[in-house]
Design a protein around this motif. Structure first.
Motif, PDB file in Angstrom:
ATOM      1  N   PHE A 186      -4.762 -55.106  52.172  1.00 48.80           N
ATOM      2  CA  PHE A 186      -3.500 -54.619  51.615  1.00 48.80           C
ATOM      3  C   PHE A 186      -2.801 -53.764  52.667  1.00 48.80           C
ATOM      4  N   THR A 187      -1.535 -53.462  52.437  1.00 53.45           N
ATOM      5  CA  THR A 187      -0.716 -52.770  53.431  1.00 53.45           C
ATOM      6  C   THR A 187      -0.249 -51.414  52.923  1.00 53.45           C
ATOM      7  N   ALA A 188       0.384 -50.655  53.807  1.00 57.62           N
ATOM      8  CA  ALA A 188       0.963 -49.368  53.420  1.00 57.62           C
ATOM      9  C   ALA A 188       2.042 -49.564  52.361  1.00 57.62           C
ATOM     10  N   THR A 189       2.769 -50.659  52.436  1.00 55.11           N
ATOM     11  CA  THR A 189       3.806 -50.942  51.437  1.00 55.11           C
ATOM     12  C   THR A 189       3.184 -51.162  50.065  1.00 55.11           C
ATOM     13  N   VAL A 190       2.058 -51.849  50.031  1.00 51.27           N
ATOM     14  CA  VAL A 190       1.337 -52.056  48.767  1.00 51.27           C
ATOM     15  C   VAL A 190       0.913 -50.711  48.188  1.00 51.27           C
ATOM     16  N   LEU A 191       0.380 -49.827  49.024  1.00 50.21           N
ATOM     17  CA  LEU A 191      -0.075 -48.524  48.543  1.00 50.21           C
ATOM     18  C   LEU A 191       1.096 -47.660  48.077  1.00 50.21           C
ATOM     19  N   SER A 192       2.248 -47.819  48.699  1.00 54.52           N
ATOM     20  CA  SER A 192       3.440 -47.111  48.228  1.00 54.52           C
ATOM     21  C   SER A 192       3.788 -47.539  46.812  1.00 54.52           C
ATOM     22  N   GLY A 193       3.667 -48.832  46.541  1.00 58.39           N
ATOM     23  CA  GLY A 193       3.903 -49.332  45.193  1.00 58.39           C
ATOM     24  C   GLY A 193       2.869 -48.832  44.207  1.00 58.39           C
TER      25      GLY A 193
END
Length: 237
Positions: A160-167
């Protein structure tokens, strides 16, 4: 300095933690509150940061670090596990899927409690199972609210990515499809300590054919409610 132990460096380090209990502060703020010399306050704060007892916020101010809630959870682990059995059993009943509780231990996550569906295909994760922090919705939960440096380190090699974790932070729950096992999906939500630190992740998991490729749409509410019940259990005096 009040409540001295006679061990000077320990008393000074404790005075820094006491000062940060009121919230993040600058080095100048630490000096003002503790009465320590500026070089001493800086040296001790940086040393405490190395041990994750102190961290830095986005403004560079010193703040209490993630190691403290981990120690707090360890001290109150019996309370969490005592509540987990009933909560996970209920979550399993209402969703029809296997339910787990995970805690982070260094670079891995550990299943500390579980409830399994009685029949049909299920994602069995026995208590004591160690899983990586690079895959799965529970890993997303346990990493999403970490301090920036540890978060970025945890993303190395992750599915997973930083964008996923932001969500994840925005929604308050995470989902994964085929990350840990090719045919398995899961949904997880955070359990928080009394000081609002994420200390565990509650999950439901099962085959994609039942959870679908958008499992959060079907299970996020039930998982979040289970996490809230465990958070409440940790906050009771």
């Amino acid at each position: 300095m009040e409540n001295t132990s006679g061990v000077g460096v320990l008393d000074k380090a404790t005075s820094i933690l006491d000062a940060l209990e009121a919230g993040p502060t600058t080095l100048a703020g630490l000096v003002a509150v503790t009465g320590l010399a500026r070089p001493t306050a800086h040296r001790l704060a940086v040393a405490l940061e190395r041990h994750r007892l102190v961290t830095r916020d986005m403004q560079g101010r010193f703040a209490l670090g993630p190691r403290l809630p981990e120690l707090s959870l360890a001290a109150g682990e019996d309370r969490l596990l005592a509540a987990a059995g009933g909560v996970l059993a209920h979550l399993c009943d209402v969703t029809g899927e296997s339910a787990q509780l995970y805690r982070r231990q260094g670079e891995v996550r550990l299943c500390v409690a579980a409830a399994e569906r009685l029949s049909g295909l299920c994602d069995t994760v026995p208590v004591g199972t160690v899983l990586p922090m690079q895959v799965g919705s529970a890993a997303q939960i346990l990493l999403a609210w970490e301090e920036p440096e540890r978060l970025h380190h945890g993303l190395r090699g992750a599915r997973f990515t930083a964008t996923v974790l932001s969500g994840v932070r925005r929604r308050g729950w995470a989902q994964s499809v085929g990350e840990r096992e090719p045919h398995t999906a899961s949904v997880s939500a955070p359990v928080r300590s009394p000081n609002n630190q994420v200390v565990a992740a509650v999950s439901v998991s099962g085959p994609i054919e039942r959870l679908t490729r958008h499992p959060g749409a079907h299970f996020s509410r039930a998982v979040a409610e289970a996490a809230a019940r465990l958070t409440e259990a940790l906050s009771r005096p």
